[in-house]
Design an enzyme around this catalytic site. Structure first.
Site, mmCIF file in Angstrom:
data_model
loop_
_atom_site.group_PDB
_atom_site.id
_atom_site.type_symbol
_atom_site.label_atom_id
_atom_site.label_comp_id
_atom_site.label_asym_id
_atom_site.label_seq_id
_atom_site.Cartn_x
_atom_site.Cartn_y
_atom_site.Cartn_z
ATOM 1 C CG HIS A 275 -1.930 -0.934 1.108
ATOM 2 N ND1 HIS A 275 -2.736 -1.321 0.093
ATOM 3 C CD2 HIS A 275 -2.290 -1.986 2.126
ATOM 4 C CE1 HIS A 275 -3.522 -2.459 0.417
ATOM 5 N NE2 HIS A 275 -3.195 -2.937 1.536
ATOM 6 C CG ASP A 326 -5.318 -6.032 -0.452
ATOM 7 O OD1 ASP A 326 -5.209 -7.092 0.361
ATOM 8 O OD2 ASP A 326 -5.148 -4.790 -0.070
#
Ligand SMILES: [Zn+2]
Length: 465
Positions: A275, A326
């Site tokens: 991220h 993800d």
């Protein structure tokens, strides 16, 4: 030794005609002009362009079960955000038995293969039984995920995740009981056993992850990193996905998360920050200077309202950017790629933003930069010889259907841009992993069986919620 002759082959950031690829025992053995390798056994891939398979560097396969179930506001409150999504995710995590983990993972991995993903980095933190007690085999659920990958035929790097606290200096919450790894020794011995068990399997590898600064004490970071380094394994961590995490880190340590990781001595070429959506200028420089990778997951970050990646700043500073699906809200690496560029366009009100540096003439166009993110940068993040068509690399290949209507009008010069910035994932027609054909004409042999098991599981969960 099989020989493939496509219309075009992707090499050195460009589609080129007239090349053939030969492989043997799972590896590419030769790439040469087509007329040198052509012969009675050569397979002509007419209407196909051959590329390296995509590397999905960050996945939680089990989260595929909550796709579509978190898209309304929670009854109790008027705000839906990352933290309310997490409550729904925990609820699903608590409901899965080992056979369910296998079923959802197998289905998810087949969906990935059909989207051209040939390697997955599975960030695995589901460890204990639903009551929070360890299974007799502590790695029971890791084995279920690995078995699912083998059954699907995808290459996997299972990143075993250390998870010990419910926030900085806070005990685990009840909803996190399945994630707990009680101490470093237990975590290391379980991870070592997993790595030893995977040795010799060409499609399975293990890596190390610390869940986040929320879930792993600062004092554990260096020992975890150093153990990974001793075995030459990749080391991954969720970093700065949410502003609240940055604030908590500053409150507890007086440092932003990447500054903390730098101080702990864990930033280097084996480190991947997943991220990194909320990082300052000095953190961009620290990640780039260390040779670390940032794994962006734009479809998930979009879904969760996390924030934007500083993609151009990171690329220009020299950081590596890999991509991950993800939370599985969308499984489409082309979408992950293009959001990197399109988010920057919206933010900057410019076009053609994420170019590799090197002056106007030498600069790489966004399509080539984005394809590198989905291939070579993912391979680097997971420490695997994949993501590139060259001698010695694993024969993980995808064939693009040049007759797909969304690609009409292509030329060798425009094809990369059409794929990276416009086309849907089903332009991927055929997929090979380690030279084995796993998707032919968009069909995986086990897709119907995996879908019925997954549908049964989804219905059961829906009835139980
Ligand atoms: Zn994640």
């Amino acid at each position: 030794m099989p020989i493939l002759i496509p219309d075009l082959l992707y090499q050195a950031d460009a589609f080129v005609p007239g090349r053939a690829l030969q492989y043997d025992d799972g590896r590419i053995t030769r790439i040469a002009p087509a007329d040198e390798l052509d012969g009675p056994d050569a397979i002509r891939l007419r209407g196909r362009a051959l590329m390296p398979g995509f590397v999905n560097a960050h996945s939680h396969a089990f989260q595929r079960v909550i796709r579509g179930r978190t898209q309304s506001r929670p009854a109790a409150g008027d705000v839906a955000d990352f933290w309310t999504w997490r409550v729904a995710m925990y609820r699903a995590a608590l409901a899965l038995e080992p056979a369910d983990v296998h079923a959802v993972s197998r289905f998810c991995f087949i969906e990935m293969l059909r989207a051209g993903i040939t390697t997955v980095g599975e960030f695995h933190y589901l460890h204990n039984d639903p009551r929070g007690a360890p299974y007799a085999d502590r790695a029971e659920l890791a084995h279920a995920v690995i078995r699912a990958a083998r059954d699907a035929g995808i290459r996997i790097r299972l990143l075993n995740v250390c998870y010990a606290t419910g926030g900085i200096d806070r005990p685990l919450e009840a909803g996190q009981r399945r994630f707990a790894t009680p101490d470093l020794d237990e975590f290391v011995s379980t991870t070592a056993a997993l790595a030893d068990g995977a040795a010799g399997d060409p499609l399975v590898g293990i890596g190390v992850a610390a869940h986040s600064i929320r879930a792993v004490p600062r004092a554990w970071l260096r020992p975890l990193h150093d153990w990974a380094a001793g075995r030459d394994l990749p080391f991954h961590m969720h970093v700065s996905e949410q502003v609240a995490e940055v604030d908590a880190c500053r409150g507890a340590f007086g440092l932003r998360p990447v500054e903390l990781l730098h101080g702990a001595g864990v930033l280097d070429g084996r480190f991947t920050a997943v991220h990194a959506t909320h990082i300052g200028d000095d953190e961009v420089a620290l990640l780039a200077g260390a040779g670390a990778t940032v794994c962006a997951c734009p479809t998930t970050e979009r879904d969760l309202g996390d924030g934007f990646l500083r993609a151009r700043d990171l690329v220009h500073a020299g950081a590596h950017i890999a991509l991950g699906t993800d939370s599985q809200t969308v499984i489409d690496m082309l979408e992950e790629m293009r959001l990197i560029e399109y988010h920057e366009r919206l933010l900057r009100r410019e076009r053609v933003v994420v170019t590799a540096p090197g002056g106007a003439a030498a600069a790489l166009a966004p399509a080539a930069v984005l394809i590198r993110m989905a291939t070579t940068a993912g391979a680097r993040s997971l420490h695997l010889p994949v993501g590139v068509l060259e001698q010695g690399a694993r024969a993980d290949l995808i064939a693009i259907d040049l007759e797909h209507h969304t690609l009409a009008g292509w030329t060798a010069d425009t094809l990369a841009a059409l794929i990276a910035l416009s086309a849907p994932a089903d332009v991927v027609a055929d997929v090979w992993v380690g030279g084995r054909s796993v998707v032919r004409g968009r069909v995986h042999d086990a897709q119907a069986d995996a879908a019925s098991a997954f549908t049964a599981l989804s219905r059961r969960l829906a009835e139980g919620s």
